[in-house]
Motif scaffolding. Structure first.
Motif, PDB file in Angstrom:
ATOM      1  N   GLY A 117       0.799  -1.220   0.000  1.00 15.74           N
ATOM      2  CA  GLY A 117       0.000   0.000   0.000  1.00 15.74           C
ATOM      3  C   GLY A 117       0.831   1.268   0.000  1.00 15.74           C
ATOM      4  O   GLY A 117       0.293   2.366   0.136  1.00 15.74           O
ATOM      5  N   ARG A 118       2.146   1.111  -0.114  1.00 12.87           N
ATOM      6  CA  ARG A 118       3.021   2.279  -0.135  1.00 12.87           C
ATOM      7  C   ARG A 118       3.847   2.301  -1.417  1.00 12.87           C
ATOM      8  O   ARG A 118       4.166   1.261  -1.977  1.00 12.87           O
TER       9      ARG A 118
ATOM     10  N   LYS B 275      -1.562   4.351   0.876  1.00 10.32           N
ATOM     11  CA  LYS B 275      -3.018   4.254   0.730  1.00 10.32           C
ATOM     12  C   LYS B 275      -3.640   3.770   2.031  1.00 10.32           C
ATOM     13  O   LYS B 275      -3.265   2.727   2.580  1.00 10.32           O
ATOM     14  N   ARG B 276      -4.531   4.603   2.558  1.00  6.38           N
ATOM     15  CA  ARG B 276      -5.294   4.232   3.758  1.00  6.38           C
ATOM     16  C   ARG B 276      -6.767   4.376   3.405  1.00  6.38           C
ATOM     17  O   ARG B 276      -7.225   5.484   3.121  1.00  6.38           O
ATOM     18  N   GLY B 277      -7.486   3.247   3.367  1.00  3.75           N
ATOM     19  CA  GLY B 277      -8.882   3.282   2.926  1.00  3.75           C
ATOM     20  C   GLY B 277      -8.929   3.677   1.458  1.00  3.75           C
ATOM     21  O   GLY B 277      -8.223   3.114   0.626  1.00  3.75           O
ATOM     22  N   THR B 278      -9.726   4.689   1.162  1.00  2.00           N
ATOM     23  CA  THR B 278      -9.833   5.113  -0.238  1.00  2.00           C
ATOM     24  C   THR B 278      -8.977   6.339  -0.526  1.00  2.00           C
ATOM     25  O   THR B 278      -9.059   6.918  -1.595  1.00  2.00           O
ATOM     26  N   THR B 279      -8.150   6.707   0.441  1.00  2.00           N
ATOM     27  CA  THR B 279      -7.339   7.916   0.272  1.00  2.00           C
ATOM     28  C   THR B 279      -5.864   7.561   0.118  1.00  2.00           C
ATOM     29  O   THR B 279      -5.321   6.758   0.886  1.00  2.00           O
ATOM     30  N   ALA B 280      -5.232   8.170  -0.865  1.00  2.00           N
ATOM     31  CA  ALA B 280      -3.781   8.044  -1.022  1.00  2.00           C
ATOM     32  C   ALA B 280      -3.140   9.267  -0.364  1.00  2.00           C
ATOM     33  O   ALA B 280      -3.345  10.397  -0.811  1.00  2.00           O
ATOM     34  N   HIS B 281      -2.424   9.013   0.706  1.00  2.00           N
ATOM     35  CA  HIS B 281      -1.789  10.111   1.437  1.00  2.00           C
ATOM     36  C   HIS B 281      -0.381  10.367   0.893  1.00  2.00           C
ATOM     37  O   HIS B 281       0.409   9.423   0.744  1.00  2.00           O
TER      38      HIS B 281
ATOM     39  N   ALA C  76      -7.196   4.583  -5.402  1.00  2.49           N
ATOM     40  CA  ALA C  76      -7.632   5.603  -4.447  1.00  2.49           C
ATOM     41  C   ALA C  76      -8.670   6.515  -5.094  1.00  2.49           C
ATOM     42  O   ALA C  76      -8.639   6.765  -6.299  1.00  2.49           O
ATOM     43  N   VAL C  77      -9.567   6.997  -4.273  1.00  2.00           N
ATOM     44  CA  VAL C  77     -10.576   7.950  -4.737  1.00  2.00           C
ATOM     45  C   VAL C  77     -10.067   9.380  -4.566  1.00  2.00           C
ATOM     46  O   VAL C  77     -10.295  10.248  -5.391  1.00  2.00           O
ATOM     47  N   GLU C  78      -9.334   9.577  -3.478  1.00  2.00           N
ATOM     48  CA  GLU C  78      -8.893  10.924  -3.125  1.00  2.00           C
ATOM     49  C   GLU C  78      -7.385  10.895  -2.852  1.00  2.00           C
ATOM     50  O   GLU C  78      -6.850   9.891  -2.384  1.00  2.00           O
ATOM     51  N   MET C  79      -6.723  12.013  -3.148  1.00  2.00           N
ATOM     52  CA  MET C  79      -5.319  12.143  -2.736  1.00  2.00           C
ATOM     53  C   MET C  79      -5.227  13.300  -1.755  1.00  2.00           C
ATOM     54  O   MET C  79      -5.897  14.320  -1.915  1.00  2.00           O
ATOM     55  N   ARG C  80      -4.394  13.113  -0.719  1.00  2.00           N
ATOM     56  CA  ARG C  80      -4.350  14.109   0.353  1.00  2.00           C
ATOM     57  C   ARG C  80      -2.896  14.360   0.765  1.00  2.00           C
ATOM     58  O   ARG C  80      -2.103  13.421   0.908  1.00  2.00           O
TER      59      ARG C  80
END
Lengths: 559, 103
Positions: free
Chosen positions: A445-446, A470-476, A508-512
């Motif tokens: 996930g990284r 990636k945590r859940g649907t978010t790519a940090h 991922a759905v979102e990137m943060r």
């Protein structure tokens, strides 16, 4: 490490309390809290990680031993008994095996080399011969020790012999030894603390990298505006002239390990540059300087302006000037800059420069050696910018190429170095060792990528690093850092575009991106504020992955 | 030969305390006061701290006065309270240096 001081485990077969005291009381940053292993229990402490000192979660360790204690065969050699060198080698290997095992649990481990009582002449004239020579055996043991430690990127041998030389007649302390099992005098421990602190600063990315120099009576003897460049005291058969030239040679050598040079001098610029270009005894030439401010203005203001123009923080600066008034002024105006006291005699300049413990770095990379050149090409690039019609035209004409590679063993060392040295354009300012970074990136996930940047003016090398988790649907975005030398050429936007595409691949759905503030990294916050991401809080930025991110047209990406 | 000034000895003892304080944990530093307790009830100096005080004082004495003394050995024959406070320690060091100079 905001919540506590860094901790340093001291592992030794002698009474290490005095060393611990000097380490704890040393005022130089960073503050280190010593943690003691059990007295005399070197290998058990290094191998039993459930023992008390490890529960204190030390960050670093110093493993300082006496050769006759930790290498039993060497004790026999000291009694002039015959010992096979294979046996010595095996015992050195066993000791370093234990050290390397402990290194895996630490940011770094430092191992002072083995020394003998300076008064012990061994076999005298035969002591460096192969048959029973104690000094010869010790040299071989230390060479094997240092070679063995090369196996771990975070294990460093420190040259203890220099500490004994520094202490001179106070190196040994027979009275302390027989009364308290302390084998060295105070000066040895003080020198050791200074070297350990310098090494830790290097590992934490706190090494200085920009020397700003005065010219008259600093780089050469005489006032060039008065005597002309032909009559400067430099080189030739003259003690001071030779000393000035040697000083320049040492400065030049520093540029090969990544230190950048600049000039702050009260002079007419044309006169000073004529000396640098024309005096045949000059070692340093115009191309050895990243920049200069040669005028009659305040030197402190000039240094601040010069550092800012090179995107270097004042915490990187060392200012060298023969004039105590100028030193005092800069010290007062720019407290972050290091302004060392400087000897009056130029014959002492080289040793004064060598004694500065602010340039330590765990490794020297190809990029370090080319750093000055990159600033020189930066000057040429800036000149071309002034000639170009528009910013877009200029960027398009640069031929910018960004080569992206996943983190690998081939680029791990440079990536770690960049991670630990980059301050201003660094989203999270994580500080990790090579094993820690490697291990982090290997988790599911990284992803972590390196970015090499070049353009028609030159190759800046591996200057960018970014990672996603990636945590859940978010790519940090975990790491997002770029050398200031390549900022403003759309490389940062290219890195974001790359990450958004990778986030899509991860599903991922979102990137943060979450900004973690330090005293120095506002430039990266400014970038994210204008990045086009939605600012969901003062320090957090998000974007729907499905929206993509535009790849700058002036940058060619090579995978 | 100049007489040994006790005030000078006190300066050197205090300089030795400065050095000892650099070797002690922050919480155990010695106050530079004549009344500071060194050994016995209420004192915080451990055995290594006392060894360091003796060693550093010897170094300061030798460096400043050119007199080589071994305080631990001389201390064995010293009055019982010689190491009780910095004041009594200074008196003891002074007497050792005077005796050494007088042969």
């Amino acid at each position: 490490m905001a919540d506590r001081n860094l901790r340093c485990l001291l592992v030794s077969d002698f009474n290490v309390a005095n060393f611990a005291g000097y380490l704890e009381n040393d005022a130089a940053e960073p503050v280190l809290d010593p943690v003691h292993g059990e007295f005399g229990q070197v290998v058990p402490v290094l191998t039993h990680f459930d023992a008390p000192p490890w529960s204190d979660a030390p960050d670093f360790a110093v493993v300082w031993t006496r050769p006759e204690k930790v290498i039993p065969s060497f004790a026999l050699l000291l009694e002039h008994r015959p010992v096979a060198h294979e046996l010595l080698d095996a015992e050195v290997d066993a000791f370093t095996h234990a050290v390397l095992g402990a290194a895996r649990r630490l940011k770094a481990v430092f191992v002072p080399t083995w020394t003998l009582d300076p008064a012990n002449r061994g076999l005298g004239m035969a002591d460096l011969r192969a048959d029973g020579g104690i000094g010869r055996a010790l040299l071989a043991m230390n060479l094997r020790l240092t070679a063995n430690l090369d196996a771990a990127p975070n294990a460093f041998a420190l040259d203890a012999q220099r500490w004994l030389v520094h202490a001179g007649r106070n190196a040994g302390a027979a009275k302390l030894w027989y009364q308290a099992k302390v084998p060295f005098g105070n000066e040895v421990f003080q020198a050791a603390v200074a070297d350990v602190k310098a090494a830790v600063r290097g590992l934490l990315g706190q090494a200085r990298k920009f020397i700003v120099l005065d010219l008259d009576d600093t780089l050469w003897g005489g006032v060039v505006g008065d005597v002309g460049w032909e009559n400067l005291q430099l080189g030739g058969h003259d003690p001071a002239g030779e000393a000035f030239q040697d000083f320049q040679r040492v400065l030049k050598a520093l540029t090969r390990r990544g230190v950048v040079l600049g000039i702050a001098s009260k002079n007419e610029e044309a006169t000073a540059l004529a000396a640098i270009r024309s005096n045949p005894e000059m070692v340093l030439r115009e191309s050895d300087f990243a920049g200069w401010r040669i005028n009659w203005d305040d030197k402190a203001a000039n240094i601040a302006d010069l550092a800012a123009s090179l995107n270097l923080g004042l915490q990187s600066v060392v200012f060298i000037d023969d004039n105590p008034v100028e030193r005092a002024r800069v010290r007062d105006a720019l407290p972050e800059a290091l302004v060392p006291e400087w000897p009056e005699s130029p014959l002492l300049y080289v040793s004064a420069l060598h004694s500065l413990r602010c340039f330590d770095a765990p490794a020297v990379s190809r990029e370090d050696g080319a750093r000055t050149k990159s600033y020189v090409t930066g000057r040429e690039r800036e000149a071309s910018r002034k000639q170009a019609g528009s910013l877009d035209d200029w960027l398009l004409g640069l031929g910018i190429m960004v080569t992206v590679e996943p983190l690998s063993q081939a680029n791990l060392r440079r990536a770690t170095q960049l991670l630990n040295k980059t301050n201003q354009f660094n989203l999270a300012t994580r500080r990790l060792t090579e094993p820690e970074l490697d291990s982090w990136a290997a988790q599911a996930g990284r992803g972590m990528w390196t970015f090499r940047v070049s353009d028609k003016f030159g190759d800046a090398g591996l200057t960018g690093l970014a990672s996603l988790e990636k945590r859940g649907t978010t790519a940090h975005v975990v790491d997002f850092l770029l050398s200031c030398r390549v900022l403003g050429r759309k490389v940062e936007e290219t890195m974001v575009a790359w990450l958004v595409a990778r986030a899509a691949e991860l599903g991922a759905v979102e990137m943060r991106a979450d900004f973690i503030a330090t005293a120095k990294n506002k430039p990266v916050l400014d970038f994210w504020r204008r990045s086009g991401f939605e600012c969901v809080s003062e320090k957090s930025f998000t974007r729907l992955v499905a929206d993509g991110y535009p790849q700058p047209g002036c940058v060619v990406v090579v995978k | 030969m100049n007489p040994v000034d006790k005030a000078r000895i006190a300066e050197l003892v205090f300089a030795a305390v400065d050095e000892v304080n650099q070797q002690l944990p922050r919480a155990k530093r010695l106050e530079k006061s004549e009344a500071t307790l060194l050994t016995g009830e209420g004192a915080s100096l451990d055995s290594l701290g006392l060894v360091n005080l003796l060693f550093n004082t010897e170094q300061k004495i030798e460096s400043a006065l050119g007199v080589s003394v071994t305080l631990a050995e001389d201390g064995a024959a010293a009055p019982g309270d010689a190491f009780r406070t910095l004041a009594s320690f200074t008196d003891f060091v002074h007497s050792v240096v005077v005796n050494k100079r007088n042969g």
